[in-house]
Design a protein around this motif. Structure first.
Motif, mmCIF file in Angstrom:
data_model
loop_
_atom_site.group_PDB
_atom_site.id
_atom_site.type_symbol
_atom_site.label_atom_id
_atom_site.label_comp_id
_atom_site.label_asym_id
_atom_site.label_seq_id
_atom_site.Cartn_x
_atom_site.Cartn_y
_atom_site.Cartn_z
ATOM 1 N N LEU A 169 0.860 -1.175 0.000
ATOM 2 C CA LEU A 169 0.000 0.000 0.000
ATOM 3 C C LEU A 169 0.902 1.232 0.000
ATOM 4 C CD1 LEU A 169 -2.687 -0.997 2.669
ATOM 5 C CD2 LEU A 169 -2.939 -1.039 0.189
ATOM 6 N N LEU A 170 0.557 2.220 -0.806
ATOM 7 C CA LEU A 170 1.309 3.465 -0.873
ATOM 8 C C LEU A 170 0.480 4.577 -0.257
ATOM 9 C CD1 LEU A 170 2.682 3.194 -4.526
ATOM 10 C CD2 LEU A 170 3.865 2.616 -2.407
ATOM 11 N N TRP A 171 1.046 5.254 0.740
ATOM 12 C CA TRP A 171 0.326 6.315 1.452
ATOM 13 C C TRP A 171 1.290 7.447 1.779
ATOM 14 C CZ3 TRP A 171 0.517 7.278 7.075
ATOM 15 C CH2 TRP A 171 -0.424 8.236 7.494
ATOM 16 N N THR A 192 -14.696 2.350 4.603
ATOM 17 C CA THR A 192 -13.628 1.988 3.677
ATOM 18 C C THR A 192 -14.189 2.064 2.269
ATOM 19 O OG1 THR A 192 -12.599 0.511 5.303
ATOM 20 C CG2 THR A 192 -11.998 0.187 2.995
ATOM 21 N N TRP A 193 -13.444 2.697 1.365
ATOM 22 C CA TRP A 193 -13.936 2.943 0.006
ATOM 23 C C TRP A 193 -12.946 2.397 -1.012
ATOM 24 C CZ3 TRP A 193 -18.330 6.438 -0.146
ATOM 25 C CH2 TRP A 193 -18.660 6.949 1.121
ATOM 26 N N SER A 243 -5.583 -0.319 -7.574
ATOM 27 C CA SER A 243 -6.835 0.120 -6.955
ATOM 28 C C SER A 243 -6.600 1.281 -5.997
ATOM 29 C CB SER A 243 -7.486 -1.032 -6.175
ATOM 30 O OG SER A 243 -7.934 -2.054 -7.029
ATOM 31 N N SER A 244 -7.507 2.261 -6.044
ATOM 32 C CA SER A 244 -7.475 3.378 -5.113
ATOM 33 C C SER A 244 -8.386 3.048 -3.940
ATOM 34 C CB SER A 244 -7.941 4.660 -5.813
ATOM 35 O OG SER A 244 -8.003 5.734 -4.889
ATOM 36 N N ARG A 281 -2.906 3.700 -2.369
ATOM 37 C CA ARG A 281 -2.892 2.967 -3.629
ATOM 38 C C ARG A 281 -2.434 1.541 -3.357
ATOM 39 N NH1 ARG A 281 -2.241 3.596 -9.301
ATOM 40 N NH2 ARG A 281 -0.768 2.098 -10.222
ATOM 41 N N PHE A 282 -3.163 0.573 -3.914
ATOM 42 C CA PHE A 282 -2.816 -0.838 -3.761
ATOM 43 C C PHE A 282 -2.052 -1.305 -4.992
ATOM 44 C CE2 PHE A 282 -3.861 -5.262 -4.847
ATOM 45 C CZ PHE A 282 -3.355 -5.927 -3.742
ATOM 46 N N GLU A 283 -0.911 -1.951 -4.768
ATOM 47 C CA GLU A 283 -0.122 -2.461 -5.880
ATOM 48 C C GLU A 283 0.310 -3.903 -5.621
ATOM 49 O OE1 GLU A 283 3.212 0.064 -6.653
ATOM 50 O OE2 GLU A 283 1.995 1.636 -7.610
#
Length: 226
Positions: free
Chosen positions: A126-128, A182-183, A199-200, A209-211
């Motif tokens: 996850l990127l945050w 959660t969205w 996915s955002s 962001r999910f990678e």
């Protein structure tokens, strides 16, 4: 000896007397289950993860009671609960050492048991806010509690907000009854939903962001539209 991440596929961990299972939130001492309050369990996880180093009073207060004013004695009450559960005393300090005017340190023999299926190789991330947070095979709880596998320090994120389950290159997301929801891709989720690369996701007001690691992504040129 520093604290490692102990996981045995058979489910049996025998390297130390006390086993703290963060997946099931159970504690066992020489095979016997030890009953702790939720806050006492959270404190134990923090102390064991940081052993043998001491954790300052201020850090413990911030982790256990974020943005909440509590009595100065609340922390010492939790420490007393842990000592009583393990047959320790402040005078002995076999399990928990008191560093006066500083904090507490765990000095006993213990291991952290990660959730079943967790491997040592990250599969997704996850990127945050420019920070990359690895996800492994198995279940990873996301939240504002420092004991979560993915820690997001934001007011709109619940202590135990959501759960990501990874199996190979497949992943799914489930909300854990969070206050602000959660969205995924702009829609609030209910139940378990699949995740795809790129996915955002929004936890409360925080967007990540999910990678999936290892996926080739085209590099944008200066002429590409944003």
């Amino acid at each position: 000896m520093g604290l490692g991440r102990f996981y045995n596929p058979s489910g049996a961990i025998s390297v130390s007397a006390i086993v703290v299972d963060v997946g099931t939130r159970l504690v066992r001492q020489e095979g016997i289950e030890i009953h702790l309050s939720p806050k006492a369990f959270d404190l134990l996880v923090i102390l064991v993860r940081n052993r043998p180093n001491a954790v300052a009073h201020e850090e413990l207060h911030a982790a256990l009671w974020p943005d909440v004013h509590i009595s100065e004695t609340s922390l010492s009450v939790l420490v007393t609960q842990l000592r009583k559960a393990f047959g320790d005393t402040s005078a002995d300090g076999r399990m928990i050492r008191t560093l006066h005017r500083v904090g507490y340190a765990f000095s006993g023999d213990a291991a952290i048991a990660e959730p079943a299926g967790l491997s040592g190789i990250p599969v997704c991330r996850l990127l945050w806010h420019g920070k990359s947070m690895d996800l492994f095979d198995g279940e990873s709880v996301i939240g504002r509690d420092r004991s979560c596998a993915v820690y997001i320090d934001a007011d709109s994120v619940s202590r135990h907000h959501a759960k990501v389950t990874v199996c190979g290159v497949e992943a799914s997301l489930e909300d854990l009854g969070s206050k602000n929801g959660t969205w995924v891709l702009g829609e609030r989720i209910h139940g378990i939903v699949p995740l795809t690369d790129g996915s955002s996701i929004r936890f409360g007001s925080e967007t990540v962001r999910f990678e999936i690691l290892g996926v080739d992504r085209p590099t944008k040129s200066a002429t590409d539209s944003s």
